[in-house]
Design an enzyme around this catalytic site. Structure first.
Site, PDB file in Angstrom:
ATOM      1  N   HIS A   1     -11.617  -0.150   6.487  1.00  0.00           N
ATOM      2  CA  HIS A   1     -10.180  -0.385   6.365  1.00  0.00           C
ATOM      3  C   HIS A   1      -9.376   0.417   7.400  1.00  0.00           C
ATOM      4  O   HIS A   1      -8.667  -0.165   8.204  1.00  0.00           O
ATOM      5  CB  HIS A   1      -9.768  -0.010   4.931  1.00  0.00           C
ATOM      6  CG  HIS A   1      -8.327  -0.219   4.611  1.00  0.00           C
ATOM      7  ND1 HIS A   1      -7.842  -0.131   3.328  1.00  0.00           N
ATOM      8  CD2 HIS A   1      -7.243  -0.468   5.378  1.00  0.00           C
ATOM      9  CE1 HIS A   1      -6.537  -0.345   3.331  1.00  0.00           C
ATOM     10  NE2 HIS A   1      -6.154  -0.555   4.569  1.00  0.00           N
TER      11      HIS A   1
ATOM     12  N   HIS B   1      -4.845   1.477  10.769  1.00  0.00           N
ATOM     13  CA  HIS B   1      -6.102   0.746  10.980  1.00  0.00           C
ATOM     14  C   HIS B   1      -6.528   1.007  12.428  1.00  0.00           C
ATOM     15  O   HIS B   1      -6.936   0.103  13.144  1.00  0.00           O
ATOM     16  CB  HIS B   1      -5.914  -0.743  10.719  1.00  0.00           C
ATOM     17  CG  HIS B   1      -5.275  -1.072   9.402  1.00  0.00           C
ATOM     18  ND1 HIS B   1      -4.550  -2.210   9.169  1.00  0.00           N
ATOM     19  CD2 HIS B   1      -5.260  -0.378   8.215  1.00  0.00           C
ATOM     20  CE1 HIS B   1      -4.112  -2.223   7.912  1.00  0.00           C
ATOM     21  NE2 HIS B   1      -4.509  -1.121   7.314  1.00  0.00           N
TER      22      HIS B   1
ATOM     23  N   HIS C   1      -0.671   5.849   7.399  1.00  0.00           N
ATOM     24  CA  HIS C   1      -1.837   5.037   7.052  1.00  0.00           C
ATOM     25  C   HIS C   1      -2.027   4.038   8.175  1.00  0.00           C
ATOM     26  O   HIS C   1      -1.113   3.278   8.502  1.00  0.00           O
ATOM     27  CB  HIS C   1      -1.646   4.300   5.726  1.00  0.00           C
ATOM     28  CG  HIS C   1      -2.662   3.207   5.548  1.00  0.00           C
ATOM     29  ND1 HIS C   1      -4.015   3.449   5.603  1.00  0.00           N
ATOM     30  CD2 HIS C   1      -2.528   1.863   5.371  1.00  0.00           C
ATOM     31  CE1 HIS C   1      -4.673   2.303   5.459  1.00  0.00           C
ATOM     32  NE2 HIS C   1      -3.793   1.331   5.314  1.00  0.00           N
TER      33      HIS C   1
ATOM     34  N   GLU D   1       0.811  -1.223   0.000  1.00  0.00           N
ATOM     35  CA  GLU D   1       0.000   0.000   0.000  1.00  0.00           C
ATOM     36  C   GLU D   1       0.852   1.284   0.000  1.00  0.00           C
ATOM     37  O   GLU D   1       0.356   2.348   0.367  1.00  0.00           O
ATOM     38  CB  GLU D   1      -0.931   0.009   1.210  1.00  0.00           C
ATOM     39  CG  GLU D   1      -2.016  -1.039   1.139  1.00  0.00           C
ATOM     40  CD  GLU D   1      -3.139  -0.747   2.121  1.00  0.00           C
ATOM     41  OE1 GLU D   1      -4.222  -0.344   1.687  1.00  0.00           O
ATOM     42  OE2 GLU D   1      -2.903  -0.904   3.338  1.00  0.00           O
TER      43      GLU D   1
HETATM   44 ZN    ZN Z   1      -4.186  -0.676   5.149  1.00  0.00          ZN
END
Ligand code: ZN
Length: 253
Positions: free
Chosen positions: A167, A98, A96, A77
């Protein structure tokens, strides 16, 4: 701080902090734009943030192509980072995550909004990017190419934060400390909002309060959090470059 060896150390520290503060677990990542080359960014190889070491830090072009050493598999990603750096020249760091308390807001339509002053920089207008809208209902929800990354970056626009449906989220900052700070306080805001809404109607920050707090958040605030979080994970605290006169603001206490 432009010494590249120190910058890489700081990126390792950021990974450890975000893992310890319940923003990253075995997954998720944090990057920095290269301080000497705005067309490149620094990001670990694919590894759990809590165990990342100096030798894991890799360099990439904004397209996600590897530059130089390849100590291991890159994150699939990484395009999230490149696409945001491409769209936002002022952004120097991208997280990024979660972040667990944030996810419920991405799947319920319940709007997240700052309710405590330290959380104001997440903004009063937090979008929720849904990969399904443009890429259909058969993706694995991961942002694995530049087209997906650019769509997410366009959805983020000029904001600091965007949720990603089912996500996680992305958080950006004009420095590594700022992106880490906002990420930590977004997780805290989400947790507090879930608790507060079980007690009744929430008196959120106003748009004017959000704007005033965000504009006043400067160096001293970031240093104070960073020093404490470094101590918690046993990493050396390398003081940042900030001026006590300019950096001191009303949010510092
Ligand atoms: Zn992710």
């Amino acid at each position: 701080m432009t010494d590249i060896a120190s910058v890489r150390e700081e990126l390792v520290t950021a990974n450890r902090i975000l893992a310890n503060e319940n923003v990253l677990d075995s997954f998720g990542h944090v990057s920095m734009r290269h301080p000497h080359d705005p067309g490149h960014f620094l990001l670990s190889r694919a590894r759990a943030p809590e165990v990342i070491e100096l030798g894991d830090i890799m360099e990439f072009e904004l397209t996600g192509d590897i530059v130089g050493a390849e100590p291991g598999k890159p994150y699939s990603e990484r395009f999230i980072h490149g696409a945001i750096y491409e769209a936002r020249p002022e952004v120097m760091s991208v997280v990024h995550n979660h972040s667990p308390s944030v996810i419920p807001f991405s799947v319920t339509g319940r709007q997240m909004r700052p309710l405590m002053h330290m959380c104001a920089p997440i903004g009063g207008d937090i979008p929720n990017w849904d990969i399904r809208t443009k890429f259909g209902d058969c993706t694995n929800l991961l942002v694995t190419n530049m087209a997906m990354g650019r769509d997410l970056a366009a959805h983020l626009g000029g904001r600091n934060v965007s949720l990603m449906r089912g996500h996680g989220s992305v958080v950006v900052g004009r420095s590594l400390r700022e992106a880490v700070f906002t990420s930590v306080y977004m997780e805290l805001n989400a947790d507090m909002q879930i608790k507060a809404q079980t007690m009744g109607k929430i008196n959120f920050l106003s748009d004017g309060e959000i704007e005033a707090i965000t504009a006043g958040r400067k160096g001293f605030t970031f240093e104070r959090g960073w020093e404490n979080w470094c101590n918690r994970v046993g990493r050396p605290y390398l003081p940042g470059e900030w001026d006590i006169g300019e950096g001191y603001s009303q949010t510092d206490r």
